[in-house]
Design an enzyme around this catalytic site. Structure first.
Site, PDB file in Angstrom:
ATOM      1  N   ASP A  84     -14.381  -1.818   0.280  1.00 31.99           N
ATOM      2  CA  ASP A  84     -14.567  -0.388   0.518  1.00 31.99           C
ATOM      3  C   ASP A  84     -15.334   0.246  -0.632  1.00 31.99           C
ATOM      4  O   ASP A  84     -15.070  -0.057  -1.799  1.00 31.99           O
ATOM      5  CB  ASP A  84     -13.190   0.301   0.596  1.00 31.99           C
ATOM      6  N   LYS A 114     -18.006  -1.323   2.970  1.00 35.43           N
ATOM      7  CA  LYS A 114     -17.636  -0.369   4.017  1.00 35.43           C
ATOM      8  C   LYS A 114     -17.683   1.042   3.438  1.00 35.43           C
ATOM      9  O   LYS A 114     -17.247   1.261   2.308  1.00 35.43           O
ATOM     10  CB  LYS A 114     -16.238  -0.669   4.557  1.00 35.43           C
ATOM     11  N   GLU A 116     -17.367   5.430   4.708  1.00 36.92           N
ATOM     12  CA  GLU A 116     -16.878   6.329   5.755  1.00 36.92           C
ATOM     13  C   GLU A 116     -17.932   7.360   6.129  1.00 36.92           C
ATOM     14  O   GLU A 116     -18.594   7.924   5.249  1.00 36.92           O
ATOM     15  CB  GLU A 116     -15.611   7.049   5.249  1.00 36.92           C
ATOM     16  N   GLU A 183     -10.767   4.387  13.340  1.00 40.87           N
ATOM     17  CA  GLU A 183      -9.380   4.620  12.921  1.00 40.87           C
ATOM     18  C   GLU A 183      -8.812   5.856  13.620  1.00 40.87           C
ATOM     19  O   GLU A 183      -9.424   6.937  13.601  1.00 40.87           O
ATOM     20  CB  GLU A 183      -9.342   4.803  11.386  1.00 40.87           C
TER      21      GLU A 183
END
Ligand code: KIV
Length: 276
Positions: A84, A114, A116, A183
């Site tokens: 992340d 990763k 967001e 998510e």
């Protein structure tokens, strides 16, 4: 078994074989998950919650992520390691995003990073992919936006939000993402998203229609009780087993039954006798 790569997971989507991902933060756990044949290990910034004890993921640093990613990478023989990008390591600029993604690969030995967001982070995704680093995008409940969301809530429930989610999924694919985590999204919407893009979707609280699933390992092992979301299944109660073992250890030490003869090292009586 061969090392899992972006090609492996893309092929899995095309063949309809489910992709398995678990979060992981250290070497011993990485070895166990790898031996169990888990496809992808995510060094999530949930590290902040479940390992470091913060209330959210916002305080996690690049140094934290590199440290834990490197440990996981040393234990992951076959699993694909995803790291992340922590809060403010990519939001600030495209330049920061490439430099920090590079550090996660170079120093942490991640195979994929990763981040967001959707359309708002497409310039970052494009630039990281142009630097030959595979990217996993993350939509729906994105915990780094906790303050903007005003709490942890299911995302994409209104028509407008659902349309935006589908558009964002298509945009991150266009920008070059190799996978997409969804998510806390309604199951039917996640299924629609999964069908509307060519890259694999990996769901957490997003139903069985995704191409793969991910869970935080402390949640699925029953090791973390601060908060348990509705989407978690406890596949074992390892927390109870650990507490029993800690109690047994305490009692053994207190009673003098541990360590026993077989746990000790010998010395010649002759040597000992000279010490008195
Ligand atoms: O940080 C994390 O562990 C995650 C997963 C919950 C997808 O982003």
């Amino acid at each position: 078994m061969m090392k899992n790569t972006v090609t492996t997971i893309q092929n899995q989507k095309e063949k309809g074989e489910k992709i398995t991902m678990l979060t992981c933060y250290d070497y011993s756990m990485a070895k166990l998950m790898d031996e169990a044949g888990i496809n992808m290990l995510l060094v999530g910034d949930s590290l902040g919650n479940v390992v470091l004890g913060y209330e959210d993921t916002l305080s996690v640093t690049m140094e934290d992520m590199i440290h834990h990613t490197a440990a996981v990478a040393r234990g992951a023989k076959n699993a694909l390691v995803v790291a992340d990008m922590p809060f403010m390591s990519y939001q600030t600029s495209v330049y920061d995003a490439v430099v920090n993604a590079g550090r996660l690969v170079k120093e942490g030995h991640a195979q994929m990073v990763k981040l967001e967001g959707g359309a708002n982070v497409c310039p970052q995704i494009k630039a990281i992919v142009e630097a030959s680093i595979p990217v996993c995008a993350h939509l729906g409940l994105t915990p780094q936006s906790i303050h903007a969301f005003g709490g942890f809530k299911v995302q994409g429930k209104s028509e407008e939000a659902a349309k935006k989610l589908i558009e964002d999924a298509q945009k991150v694919e266009e920008a070059g993402a190799s996978a997409l985590v969804l998510e806390c999204v309604p199951a039917k919407l996640a299924e629609l998203v999964t069908k509307s893009i060519h890259i694999p979707t990996i769901g957490i609280g997003a139903g069985a229609g995704c191409d793969g699933q991910v869970l935080v390992y402390q949640d699925m092992l029953g090791m973390f009780s601060d908060f348990t979301p509705k989407f978690v299944r406890k596949f074992a109660n390892v927390g109870d087993v650990m507490k029993e073992a800690f109690t047994a250890y305490k009692e053994g030490v207190q009673a003098g039954s541990f360590p026993a003869e077989e746990h000790t090292y010998k010395i010649d009586e002759e040597v000992i006798s000279k010490l008195y």
